[in-house]
Design an enzyme around this catalytic site. Structure first.
Site, short mmCIF file in Angstrom:
data_model
loop_
_atom_site.label_atom_id
_atom_site.label_comp_id
_atom_site.label_asym_id
_atom_site.label_seq_id
_atom_site.Cartn_x
_atom_site.Cartn_y
_atom_site.Cartn_z
N GLY A 35 5.78 5.38 9.21
CA GLY A 35 4.91 4.21 8.97
C GLY A 35 3.47 4.65 8.80
CD GLN A 36 -0.62 0.91 6.94
OE1 GLN A 36 -1.57 1.18 6.21
NE2 GLN A 36 -0.57 -0.22 7.63
CE1 TYR A 48 11.54 -8.13 9.49
CE2 TYR A 48 9.39 -9.18 9.58
CZ TYR A 48 10.64 -9.05 8.99
OH TYR A 48 10.98 -9.84 7.92
CG ASP A 82 -5.64 -8.86 14.45
OD1 ASP A 82 -4.55 -8.32 14.15
OD2 ASP A 82 -6.47 -9.21 13.58
CE1 TYR A 95 3.87 -7.82 13.08
CE2 TYR A 95 1.74 -8.95 13.08
CZ TYR A 95 2.48 -7.79 13.20
OH TYR A 95 1.84 -6.60 13.46
CD1 TRP A 112 -6.49 -7.61 9.70
CD2 TRP A 112 -8.53 -7.40 8.80
NE1 TRP A 112 -6.93 -8.86 9.33
CE2 TRP A 112 -8.17 -8.77 8.78
CE3 TRP A 112 -9.77 -7.03 8.29
CZ2 TRP A 112 -9.02 -9.76 8.27
CZ3 TRP A 112 -10.61 -8.01 7.78
CH2 TRP A 112 -10.24 -9.36 7.77
N1 NAP Z 1 -0.49 -3.02 9.66
C1 NAP Z 1 -1.37 -3.76 10.32
O1 NAP Z 1 -2.29 -4.34 9.74
C2 NAP Z 1 -1.26 -3.91 11.83
C3 NAP Z 1 -2.22 -4.69 12.48
C4 NAP Z 1 -2.14 -4.84 13.87
C5 NAP Z 1 -1.14 -4.20 14.56
N2 NAP Z 1 -0.21 -3.45 13.91
C6 NAP Z 1 0.85 -2.82 14.70
O2 NAP Z 1 0.69 -1.41 14.64
C7 NAP Z 1 1.96 -0.77 14.67
C8 NAP Z 1 2.09 0.17 13.49
O3 NAP Z 1 1.90 -0.59 12.29
P1 NAP Z 1 1.97 0.09 10.85
O4 NAP Z 1 1.00 -0.63 9.99
O5 NAP Z 1 1.92 1.57 10.95
O6 NAP Z 1 3.43 -0.37 10.43
P2 NAP Z 1 4.33 0.09 9.18
O7 NAP Z 1 3.54 0.96 8.27
O8 NAP Z 1 4.96 -1.14 8.66
O9 NAP Z 1 5.42 1.01 9.87
C9 NAP Z 1 6.39 0.45 10.71
C10 NAP Z 1 7.42 1.51 11.00
O10 NAP Z 1 8.49 0.89 11.73
C11 NAP Z 1 9.71 1.32 11.11
N3 NAP Z 1 10.76 0.35 11.32
C12 NAP Z 1 10.87 -0.89 10.80
N4 NAP Z 1 12.04 -1.46 11.18
C13 NAP Z 1 12.67 -0.54 11.97
C14 NAP Z 1 13.92 -0.52 12.65
N5 NAP Z 1 14.76 -1.56 12.60
N6 NAP Z 1 14.26 0.57 13.36
C15 NAP Z 1 13.43 1.63 13.41
N7 NAP Z 1 12.24 1.69 12.77
C16 NAP Z 1 11.86 0.60 12.06
C17 NAP Z 1 9.36 1.43 9.65
O11 NAP Z 1 10.35 2.17 8.99
P3 NAP Z 1 10.57 1.93 7.40
O12 NAP Z 1 9.29 2.33 6.74
O13 NAP Z 1 11.72 2.79 7.08
O14 NAP Z 1 10.83 0.45 7.28
C18 NAP Z 1 8.02 2.14 9.74
O15 NAP Z 1 8.15 3.52 9.92
C19 NAP Z 1 3.00 -1.90 14.71
O16 NAP Z 1 3.33 -2.15 16.04
C20 NAP Z 1 2.24 -3.10 14.16
O17 NAP Z 1 2.76 -4.32 14.64
C21 NAP Z 1 -0.26 -3.28 12.56
#
Ligand code: NAP
Length: 300
Positions: A10-11, A60, A101, A124, A149
């Protein structure tokens, strides 16, 4: 230090692999090798690895799709973290989990602190809130880092989308009424690694004393419009942009399945007081992130 990193593509997870690698062995896993929606697969996995630190960078994260896939969002964002946190405590492992957030409704009008009441507007945010609560209740050495973000330059993110739109469209419309703190995934990963360095040789004991919920996002805040303007300003290949104007819009102009909080900036004072660390100003971090992109004339 033996670290199990879930969600390593993931990111955030991709950056964590790199930032944590100087601390010891990092075992990264992701879907489909591990499917957090199938809770039965989680315990054998953990017991086979027996890590000292478990970092959950999965999520998710499809905010709109979650409205029609509530069960899946709930399984990945709430049920799996609960199980992971319980198992981490039982095996004496540190557990680091990330939240959002979007647990807030955005009507406070100033940056949120950890003691503010959450009130998610969508599935979410609700599923992430339930995950936070379950992790907190599990006890042990669990940290819940609420961020906002998150962007990276290597996966689809707001930053990569704005860069692409600026090369395809003469006029861009970005919302000026959604406000929060952009957080570069690279720096969130780095600060997570620094935290583990501070935790020293007995990270479980050190972090158990400091367990709980922390806000951790890029310092300061901006609207999506201001963020977009900064992205285009720091673009090292500005000559490729065809965009001529960026127009302010409001959220109501772009109906989406999920409602989003309008003002969800996080106050990160508690984290910096406890750990003596803080993420830099969002604009400085963005400038640094953008400077890592190839310049004009360089190979991509
Ligand atoms: N993105 C944002 O703006 C944001 C903001 C606030 C908080 N967050 C939190 O920060 C954390 C990291 O976010 P991110 O942006 O890095 O998320 P991301 O890029 O969407 O990555 C999520 C990861 O979870 C994996 N994943 C999804 N479904 C799965 C499953 N069933 N079993 C195992 N792995 C699974 C994905 O794998 P695949 O790629 O193979 O699907 C991916 O590697 C999360 O907890 C998110 O809620 C994110």
């Amino acid at each position: 230090m033996h670290i199990l990193l879930l969600g390593n593509t993931g990111q955030l997870g991709w950056e964590l692999v790199r930032s944590l690698s100087t601390l010891g062995s990092v075992q990264g896993m992701d879907y489909p090798a591990v499917n957090l929606a199938e809770t039965a697969s989680i315990l054998p996995l953990l017991r086979g690895v027996r890590p000292q630190v478990i970092i959950n960078a999965t999520g998710y994260t499809a905010v709109d799709r979650a409205e029609s896939e509530a069960d899946l969002a709930q399984a990945i964002n709430a049920t799996a973290p609960e199980l992971l946190a319980h198992e981490a405590r039982k095996m004496g492992a540190v557990f680091i989990h990330y939240s959002t957030d979007y647990v807030f409704d955005g009507i406070k009008g100033s940056p949120y602190v950890e003691s503010d009441d959450p009130n998610p507007l969508g599935v979410y945010g609700q599923s992430k809130l339930e995950g936070e609560q379950a992790v907190a209740q599990a006890g042990g050495a669990a940290l819940i880092l609420r961020t906002s973000w998150v962007y990276s330059l290597r996966r689809d993110s707001f930053v990569t989308k704005v860069l692409a739109w600026a090369r395809q469209q003469k006029s861009l419309r970005l919302v000026s009424d959604q406000i929060s703190g952009p957080t570069w995934a690279h720096m969130l990963a780095e600060i997570t690694a620094q935290l583990l360095v501070k935790a020293g040789t007995d990270p479980y004991a050190w972090l158990a004393e400091r367990r709980g919920l922390y806000h951790l996002a890029g310092s300061g805040y901006c609207s999506r419009l201001e963020w977009g303007e900064a992205i285009l300003r720091f673009d090292p290949r500005r000559q490729e942009q065809i965009v001529q104007e960026i127009l302010p819009a409001v959220t109501a102009d772009f109906p989406t399945p999920a409602r989003r909080p309008l003002f969800s900036a996080l106050d990160c004072t508690h984290f910096s007081n406890v750990f003596g660390l803080r993420l830099p100003d969002w604009e400085q971090a963005l400038q640094l992130a953008m400077s890592s992109l190839p310049q004009a004339g360089e190979a991509r």
